[in-house]
Scaffold this motif. Structure first.
Motif, PDB file in Angstrom:
ATOM      1  N   ASP A   9       0.835  -1.204   0.000  1.00 33.62           N
ATOM      2  CA  ASP A   9       0.000   0.000   0.000  1.00 33.62           C
ATOM      3  C   ASP A   9       0.871   1.256   0.000  1.00 33.62           C
ATOM      4  O   ASP A   9       0.596   2.206  -0.724  1.00 33.62           O
ATOM      5  N   ALA A  10       1.910   1.256   0.826  1.00 35.63           N
ATOM      6  CA  ALA A  10       2.805   2.409   0.910  1.00 35.63           C
ATOM      7  C   ALA A  10       3.547   2.628  -0.401  1.00 35.63           C
ATOM      8  O   ALA A  10       3.699   3.759  -0.864  1.00 35.63           O
ATOM      9  N   VAL A  11       3.990   1.541  -1.018  1.00 41.03           N
ATOM     10  CA  VAL A  11       4.709   1.641  -2.296  1.00 41.03           C
ATOM     11  C   VAL A  11       3.777   2.180  -3.379  1.00 41.03           C
ATOM     12  O   VAL A  11       4.150   3.085  -4.132  1.00 41.03           O
ATOM     13  N   GLU A  12       2.576   1.660  -3.462  1.00 37.12           N
ATOM     14  CA  GLU A  12       1.625   2.140  -4.476  1.00 37.12           C
ATOM     15  C   GLU A  12       1.307   3.624  -4.259  1.00 37.12           C
ATOM     16  O   GLU A  12       1.241   4.393  -5.221  1.00 37.12           O
ATOM     17  N   ALA A  13       1.148   4.030  -3.007  1.00 36.28           N
ATOM     18  CA  ALA A  13       0.914   5.444  -2.707  1.00 36.28           C
ATOM     19  C   ALA A  13       2.116   6.283  -3.150  1.00 36.28           C
ATOM     20  O   ALA A  13       1.946   7.401  -3.652  1.00 36.28           O
ATOM     21  N   GLY A  14       3.323   5.747  -2.972  1.00 37.67           N
ATOM     22  CA  GLY A  14       4.524   6.447  -3.424  1.00 37.67           C
ATOM     23  C   GLY A  14       4.534   6.642  -4.927  1.00 37.67           C
ATOM     24  O   GLY A  14       4.871   7.722  -5.421  1.00 37.67           O
ATOM     25  N   ARG A  39       8.728  -1.790  -9.610  1.00 42.03           N
ATOM     26  CA  ARG A  39       7.414  -1.423  -9.089  1.00 42.03           C
ATOM     27  C   ARG A  39       7.264  -1.809  -7.615  1.00 42.03           C
ATOM     28  O   ARG A  39       6.531  -1.173  -6.879  1.00 42.03           O
ATOM     29  N   GLN A  40       7.978  -2.826  -7.145  1.00 43.26           N
ATOM     30  CA  GLN A  40       7.875  -3.241  -5.744  1.00 43.26           C
ATOM     31  C   GLN A  40       8.737  -2.396  -4.807  1.00 43.26           C
ATOM     32  O   GLN A  40       8.670  -2.537  -3.592  1.00 43.26           O
ATOM     33  N   LEU A  41       9.540  -1.486  -5.372  1.00 44.49           N
ATOM     34  CA  LEU A  41      10.380  -0.596  -4.575  1.00 44.49           C
ATOM     35  C   LEU A  41       9.681   0.745  -4.385  1.00 44.49           C
ATOM     36  O   LEU A  41       8.807   1.119  -5.164  1.00 44.49           O
ATOM     37  N   PHE A  42      10.083   1.487  -3.352  1.00 43.31           N
ATOM     38  CA  PHE A  42       9.469   2.781  -3.084  1.00 43.31           C
ATOM     39  C   PHE A  42      10.146   3.849  -3.952  1.00 43.31           C
ATOM     40  O   PHE A  42      11.362   4.039  -3.861  1.00 43.31           O
ATOM     41  N   PRO A  43       9.372   4.545  -4.799  1.00 45.46           N
ATOM     42  CA  PRO A  43       9.959   5.574  -5.668  1.00 45.46           C
ATOM     43  C   PRO A  43       9.987   6.933  -4.971  1.00 45.46           C
ATOM     44  O   PRO A  43       9.121   7.247  -4.158  1.00 45.46           O
ATOM     45  N   THR A  56      10.099   2.177   2.890  1.00 41.59           N
ATOM     46  CA  THR A  56       9.024   3.106   2.548  1.00 41.59           C
ATOM     47  C   THR A  56       9.078   4.436   3.284  1.00 41.59           C
ATOM     48  O   THR A  56       8.299   5.331   2.982  1.00 41.59           O
ATOM     49  N   GLU A  57       9.962   4.568   4.254  1.00 46.18           N
ATOM     50  CA  GLU A  57      10.023   5.789   5.058  1.00 46.18           C
ATOM     51  C   GLU A  57      11.360   6.500   4.868  1.00 46.18           C
ATOM     52  O   GLU A  57      12.383   5.870   4.636  1.00 46.18           O
ATOM     53  N   GLN A  58      11.333   7.826   5.016  1.00 43.34           N
ATOM     54  CA  GLN A  58      12.558   8.616   4.914  1.00 43.34           C
ATOM     55  C   GLN A  58      13.479   8.324   6.078  1.00 43.34           C
ATOM     56  O   GLN A  58      13.020   7.930   7.120  1.00 43.34           O
ATOM     57  N   ARG A  59      14.601   8.519   5.932  1.00 40.55           N
ATOM     58  CA  ARG A  59      15.637   8.677   4.943  1.00 40.55           C
ATOM     59  C   ARG A  59      15.671   7.401   4.118  1.00 40.55           C
ATOM     60  O   ARG A  59      16.047   6.386   4.636  1.00 40.55           O
ATOM     61  N   TRP A  60      15.298   7.462   2.883  1.00 43.16           N
ATOM     62  CA  TRP A  60      15.245   6.266   2.051  1.00 43.16           C
ATOM     63  C   TRP A  60      16.632   5.665   1.871  1.00 43.16           C
ATOM     64  O   TRP A  60      17.645   6.318   2.096  1.00 43.16           O
ATOM     65  N   THR A  61      16.672   4.409   1.418  1.00 39.61           N
ATOM     66  CA  THR A  61      17.956   3.748   1.184  1.00 39.61           C
ATOM     67  C   THR A  61      18.642   4.349  -0.044  1.00 39.61           C
ATOM     68  O   THR A  61      17.980   4.825  -0.966  1.00 39.61           O
ATOM     69  N   VAL A 105      21.388  -7.793  -4.152  1.00 38.41           N
ATOM     70  CA  VAL A 105      20.926  -9.171  -4.040  1.00 38.41           C
ATOM     71  C   VAL A 105      19.725  -9.212  -3.098  1.00 38.41           C
ATOM     72  O   VAL A 105      19.734  -8.583  -2.038  1.00 38.41           O
ATOM     73  N   GLY A 106      18.680  -9.935  -3.497  1.00 40.24           N
ATOM     74  CA  GLY A 106      17.491 -10.079  -2.657  1.00 40.24           C
ATOM     75  C   GLY A 106      16.677  -8.809  -2.528  1.00 40.24           C
ATOM     76  O   GLY A 106      15.923  -8.653  -1.572  1.00 40.24           O
ATOM     77  N   CYS A 107      16.805  -7.900  -3.480  1.00 41.76           N
ATOM     78  CA  CYS A 107      16.141  -6.607  -3.419  1.00 41.76           C
ATOM     79  C   CYS A 107      14.632  -6.735  -3.620  1.00 41.76           C
ATOM     80  O   CYS A 107      14.185  -7.316  -4.601  1.00 41.76           O
ATOM     81  N   GLY A 108      13.865  -6.192  -2.680  1.00 43.19           N
ATOM     82  CA  GLY A 108      12.420  -6.086  -2.795  1.00 43.19           C
ATOM     83  C   GLY A 108      11.688  -7.239  -2.170  1.00 43.19           C
ATOM     84  O   GLY A 108      12.283  -8.252  -1.873  1.00 43.19           O
ATOM     85  N   PRO A 109      10.427  -7.098  -1.915  1.00 46.42           N
ATOM     86  CA  PRO A 109       9.688  -5.839  -1.978  1.00 46.42           C
ATOM     87  C   PRO A 109      10.133  -4.874  -0.878  1.00 46.42           C
ATOM     88  O   PRO A 109      10.802  -5.266   0.076  1.00 46.42           O
ATOM     89  N   ALA A 110       9.737  -3.603  -1.041  1.00 46.85           N
ATOM     90  CA  ALA A 110      10.143  -2.580  -0.080  1.00 46.85           C
ATOM     91  C   ALA A 110       9.667  -2.940   1.322  1.00 46.85           C
ATOM     92  O   ALA A 110       8.592  -3.500   1.516  1.00 46.85           O
ATOM     93  N   PHE A 111      10.497  -2.608   2.293  1.00 46.60           N
ATOM     94  CA  PHE A 111      10.219  -2.852   3.706  1.00 46.60           C
ATOM     95  C   PHE A 111       9.397  -1.686   4.250  1.00 46.60           C
ATOM     96  O   PHE A 111       9.711  -0.527   3.985  1.00 46.60           O
ATOM     97  N   LEU A 112       8.360  -1.976   4.999  1.00 41.45           N
ATOM     98  CA  LEU A 112       7.521  -0.942   5.601  1.00 41.45           C
ATOM     99  C   LEU A 112       8.257  -0.377   6.818  1.00 41.45           C
ATOM    100  O   LEU A 112       8.296  -1.004   7.876  1.00 41.45           O
TER     101      LEU A 112
END
Length: 130
Positions: A9-14, A39-43, A56-61, A105-112
């Motif tokens: 939900d957070a990623v889609e909102a992003g 698409r599974q990462l936070f933009p 999904t939260e600032q300071r982003w990676t 490696v092992g990237c995604g989905p974004a962590f809440l």
């Protein structure tokens, strides 16, 4: 404060927010969103750049390359850090491919959560699996 029930939900909102702010070329946004691994990462955006975060939260990676606009509808891929360069891309597809080749490696989905919470989660998973 809005309560989100999942990282999805957070990623889609992003993605919706990035589309709405108008700072990134629409063709770049659509191509990145069409790629399931991105698409599974936070933009997030900065100066017309499209960045991707593993949380999904600032300071982003800052461990994923990002895409910058360049002259004549071309692109420049940099990162993951601002001091690092990947190189030019003549097309949006080429820029997306350059980012995909360099995903951690092992990237995604974004962590809440925040980068610190992500690091703690990964450390705990490492202990459980190790």
């Amino acid at each position: 404060m809005t309560l989100r029930t999942s990282s999805g939900d957070a990623v889609e909102a992003g993605w919706q927010q990035v589309r709405a702010d108008g700072r990134v070329r629409p063709e770049l946004l659509e191509a990145a969103y069409a790629e399931p691994r991105l698409r599974q990462l936070f933009p997030w955006t900065g100066m017309g750049e499209l960045h991707f975060s593993r949380c999904t939260e600032q300071r982003w990676t800052w461990d994923i390359p990002y895409i910058q606009p360049a002259a004549r509808d071309s692109y420049w891929v940099s990162g993951p850090l601002r001091s690092q360069t990947v190189g030019p891309a003549e097309t949006v597809g080429e820029a997306i491919a350059m980012v995909l080749e360099r995903l951690p490696v092992g990237c995604g989905p974004a962590f809440l959560g925040t980068p610190e919470e992500l690091a703690a989660h990964e450390a705990m998973q490492g202990q459980l699996n190790g």
